[in-house]
Design an enzyme around this catalytic site. Sequence first.
Site, PDB file in Angstrom:
ATOM      1  N   GLU A 169     -25.301  12.780  -7.369  1.00  0.00           N
ATOM      2  CA  GLU A 169     -23.906  13.211  -7.535  1.00  0.00           C
ATOM      3  C   GLU A 169     -23.411  11.445  -7.598  1.00  0.00           C
ATOM      4  OE1 GLU A 169     -22.310  15.431  -3.527  1.00  0.00           O
ATOM      5  OE2 GLU A 169     -22.487  16.772  -4.801  1.00  0.00           O
ATOM      6  N   LYS A 208     -15.298  24.470  -9.010  1.00  0.00           N
ATOM      7  CA  LYS A 208     -14.296  24.804  -7.791  1.00  0.00           C
ATOM      8  C   LYS A 208     -13.126  25.200  -8.535  1.00  0.00           C
ATOM      9  CE  LYS A 208     -15.740  21.605  -3.919  1.00  0.00           C
ATOM     10  NZ  LYS A 208     -15.691  20.839  -3.034  1.00  0.00           N
ATOM     11  N   HIS A 257     -50.418  21.969 -11.853  1.00  0.00           N
ATOM     12  CA  HIS A 257     -50.543  23.523 -12.454  1.00  0.00           C
ATOM     13  C   HIS A 257     -49.705  24.402 -12.852  1.00  0.00           C
ATOM     14  CE1 HIS A 257     -54.159  23.003 -10.963  1.00  0.00           C
ATOM     15  NE2 HIS A 257     -54.383  22.363  -9.777  1.00  0.00           N
TER      16      HIS A 257
HETATM   17  O1  PA5 Z   1     -21.928  14.436  -0.946  1.00  0.00           O
HETATM   18  C1  PA5 Z   1     -21.114  14.761  -1.130  1.00  0.00           C
HETATM   19  O2  PA5 Z   1     -19.587  14.796  -1.218  1.00  0.00           O
HETATM   20  C2  PA5 Z   1     -20.774  16.304  -1.071  1.00  0.00           C
HETATM   21  O3  PA5 Z   1     -21.997  16.703  -1.610  1.00  0.00           O
HETATM   22  C3  PA5 Z   1     -20.702  16.933   0.003  1.00  0.00           C
HETATM   23  O4  PA5 Z   1     -21.638  17.217   1.060  1.00  0.00           O
HETATM   24  C4  PA5 Z   1     -20.473  19.058  -0.213  1.00  0.00           C
HETATM   25  O5  PA5 Z   1     -19.886  19.161  -0.953  1.00  0.00           O
HETATM   26  C5  PA5 Z   1     -19.959  19.426   1.865  1.00  0.00           C
HETATM   27  O6  PA5 Z   1     -18.253  18.651   1.398  1.00  0.00           O
HETATM   28  P1  PA5 Z   1     -17.673  19.123   2.643  1.00  0.00           P
HETATM   29  O7  PA5 Z   1     -18.935  18.727   3.861  1.00  0.00           O
HETATM   30  O8  PA5 Z   1     -16.589  18.799   2.793  1.00  0.00           O
HETATM   31  O9  PA5 Z   1     -17.847  20.532   3.329  1.00  0.00           O
END
Ligand code: PA5
Length: 458
Positions: free
Chosen positions: A288, A423, A309
């Site tokens: 990310e 989303k 393996h």
């Molecule tokens: O690193 C990030 O910001 C994302 O992976 C969020 O943690 C994830 O999308 C969950 O979001 P939230 O904590 O708003 O539910």
Amino acid sequence: MQNIKLNLKNSKIEQAEIMNYSKKVLEIHEELHEKVKEEKEPLGWLNLPSEYDKKEVEKIKKIAKKIQSDSEILLVIGIGGSYLGARAVIEALTHTFYNYLPIDQRKTPQILYVGNNLNPNYINDIIDLIGNKNLSINVISKSGTTTEPAIAFRIFRELLENKYGLKEAKKRIYVTTDQKKGALKQIADEEKYTTFVIPENIGGRYSVLTPVGLLPIATAGIDIDKILEGARFAQEKYSDKNLKYNDCYKYAVARNILYKNEKNIEILVSYEPKLHYLIEWWKQLFAESEGKENKGIYPTGAEFTTDLHSLGQYIQQGRKNLFETVINIKEPITNIYINQDEDNLDELNYLVGKGLDYINKEAMEATISAHSDGNVPNIIIEMDKLDEYTLGHLLYFFELSCSVSGKLLGVNPFNQPGVEDYKNKMFELLEKPGYINKEKTEENIVKSKRKSKAKIKI
Ligand code: PA5
């Protein structure tokens, strides 16, 4: 003092190549340390180990004790950065089969995770597992609006309320979210749930050392002070702006050098099954943070010797766009020695008296050598031990190296705009208010036109 060291011997990178990045790294170092002073910058994690909210940590310890005393299960509801850090630490530092152990051996509640998928079988199986056991919930979401945990929270809040009645259920729900905004914050305020704050300037995947990670971790009986102490040591150690002495920055640079040499897949390798979720946490952190603008190393993981393996064949002889980063834990937690067998039908007597950890490490040495001979560079991260202190150190090491690496790549390591695309499409398909599904709308218009034409005909 337990420590972590970077070993680039098998990476095929010369020290001089690393040092070519000195100026660039210094600029990034100064940028991070300057910007951290501005509250709005998403850099709260940088000085967190030395500047965390002491009162909040005391509250976490108190609530963890309460959960331990009244619950056999803690249900952690969250997705991405809102659950992977907790799971990574809990699985690394507890018994490999923690959740399967009888309570008198485990001593602390089972930790179960939901809200990280939308699968009905998974949720129904968790409901079966809960049965009539005593339960608490920790729902974690920074935005407070993420669909997966929101749905799971609706389901399990109802379950809790039916089980205990409204009053007692309220005492068993713990909310970790933003200080001000989001639907979850609103529910928590209305229902007067106990809440923990995710600092505004710390993004999900950098939040393991906030209440996001610390409450479930403390509930599993892990010493969170020691984790923070290890992270504090790392904060101090990696505040050295001189690349020559900063292993964390060197790791970021080494990745970027390999990336420029067409090595665009990094495999994080461990020989310790307890690190399965640490690898998952690391994958999310780097994917990310770096995968954007059509750039970035694709982070993936492997568990050896298991995957030798399966994936091992590809790594040795497949496309050469890979490199590996191997976590080597030097001191084993336990060991088992190979005994003599008179018949020796399995022909293993050559290993008599050898510890399994020694054999595992020889397998590691052999694999590093074979893979690097096969043109798969290997970066080694040497950890003295797998304990709270060293793991706190490692978490900070990866957070800092990830942000520096993202900056070297020229992307913003603190956003994740690509995650919104699925989303939005999902909301359109589900017809969430406010989301227009163009295709469906056009289909409906065509259908209604057809209908009205048909009417005219009649
Ligand atoms: O690193 C990030 O910001 C994302 O992976 C969020 O943690 C994830 O999308 C969950 O979001 P939230 O904590 O708003 O539910």
